[in-house]
Design an enzyme around this catalytic site. Structure first.
Site, PDB file in Angstrom:
ATOM      1  CE  LYS A 169      -3.658  -2.319   2.534  1.00  0.00           C
ATOM      2  NZ  LYS A 169      -4.541  -2.291   3.805  1.00  0.00           N
ATOM      3  CE1 TYR A 227      -9.233  -1.820   0.694  1.00  0.00           C
ATOM      4  CE2 TYR A 227      -8.755   0.226  -0.370  1.00  0.00           C
ATOM      5  CZ  TYR A 227      -8.102  -0.889   0.385  1.00  0.00           C
ATOM      6  OH  TYR A 227      -6.838  -0.968   0.877  1.00  0.00           O
ATOM      7  CG  PHE A 243     -13.868   2.026   7.048  1.00  0.00           C
ATOM      8  CD1 PHE A 243     -13.639   1.194   6.193  1.00  0.00           C
ATOM      9  CD2 PHE A 243     -14.747   1.406   7.854  1.00  0.00           C
ATOM     10  CE1 PHE A 243     -13.769  -0.116   5.894  1.00  0.00           C
ATOM     11  CE2 PHE A 243     -15.115  -0.156   7.762  1.00  0.00           C
ATOM     12  CZ  PHE A 243     -14.621  -0.625   6.542  1.00  0.00           C
ATOM     13  CB  THR A 254      -6.924  -6.762   9.459  1.00  0.00           C
ATOM     14  OG1 THR A 254      -6.963  -7.633   8.247  1.00  0.00           O
ATOM     15  CG2 THR A 254      -7.390  -5.119   9.078  1.00  0.00           C
ATOM     16  NE  ARG A 257      -1.893  -5.678   7.252  1.00  0.00           N
ATOM     17  CZ  ARG A 257      -2.890  -6.272   6.711  1.00  0.00           C
ATOM     18  NH1 ARG A 257      -3.646  -7.278   7.452  1.00  0.00           N
ATOM     19  NH2 ARG A 257      -3.373  -5.941   5.553  1.00  0.00           N
ATOM     20  CG  ASN A 279      -3.384  -2.842   7.341  1.00  0.00           C
ATOM     21  OD1 ASN A 279      -3.246  -2.573   6.236  1.00  0.00           O
ATOM     22  ND2 ASN A 279      -4.376  -3.343   7.756  1.00  0.00           N
ATOM     23  CG  HIS A 331      -5.024  -5.902  -0.480  1.00  0.00           C
ATOM     24  ND1 HIS A 331      -6.301  -6.042   0.407  1.00  0.00           N
ATOM     25  CD2 HIS A 331      -5.153  -6.783  -1.322  1.00  0.00           C
ATOM     26  CE1 HIS A 331      -6.974  -6.823  -0.506  1.00  0.00           C
ATOM     27  NE2 HIS A 331      -6.387  -7.483  -1.352  1.00  0.00           N
ATOM     28  CD  GLU A 337      -8.381  -8.591  -4.017  1.00  0.00           C
ATOM     29  OE1 GLU A 337      -7.051  -9.223  -3.732  1.00  0.00           O
ATOM     30  OE2 GLU A 337      -9.052  -8.042  -3.281  1.00  0.00           O
TER      31      GLU A 337
END
Length: 137
Positions: free
Chosen positions: A10, A50, A58, A94, A105, A115, A118, A129
């Protein structure tokens, strides 16, 4: 292919210079990076990525985060159909307070909102994806 999964470093991972460390963890596990691209996601791609969170409060923050700077998107391949599970183990939980030391993480993330990585959560999401981020594969 069922032995492939989608992994993404990310924006926070790219900004912090952790892409090499993250990629090396997958490679040391015996997984192979078969496609990779550094790119900046536009709003439409981030929203589609997403989509399952579209009705959550969020959602806007997720989209803003994913589009703020480049990501490093990868197709990772393993020797069997559980590559997505291996990816999730390497990534860690997560919630960063639940992420085990030794996971990406657990070792590097400081907040749950940012974090670092993905990873697809199953073979269906991996296929979706991969098709979304690598449409020509």
């Amino acid at each position: 292919m069922t032995n492939q999964t989608f992994i993404m470093c990310k924006p926070d991972a790219v900004e912090r210079g952790l892409v090499g460390e993250i990629v090396s963890r997958f490679e040391r596990k015996g997984l192979k990076i078969v496609a990779a691209e550094l790119r900046t996601a536009d709003k439409a791609l981030a929203e589609e990525h997403y989509a399952e969170h579209a009705d959550k409060p969020f959602f806007g923050e997720l989209v803003s985060f994913l589009t703020r700077s480049p990501v490093f998107a990868m197709i990772v391949e393993g020797p069997s159909g559980n590559t997505w599970e291996l990816g999730r183990i390497l990534i860690g939980k997560t919630q960063v307070t639940d992420a085990q030391p030794g996971s990406i993480r657990g070792d590097f993330a400081t907040t749950t909102n940012e974090n670092l990585v993905h990873g697809s959560d199953g073979p269906e999401s991996a296929a979706r994806e991969i098709g979304l981020w690598f449409p020509n594969r």
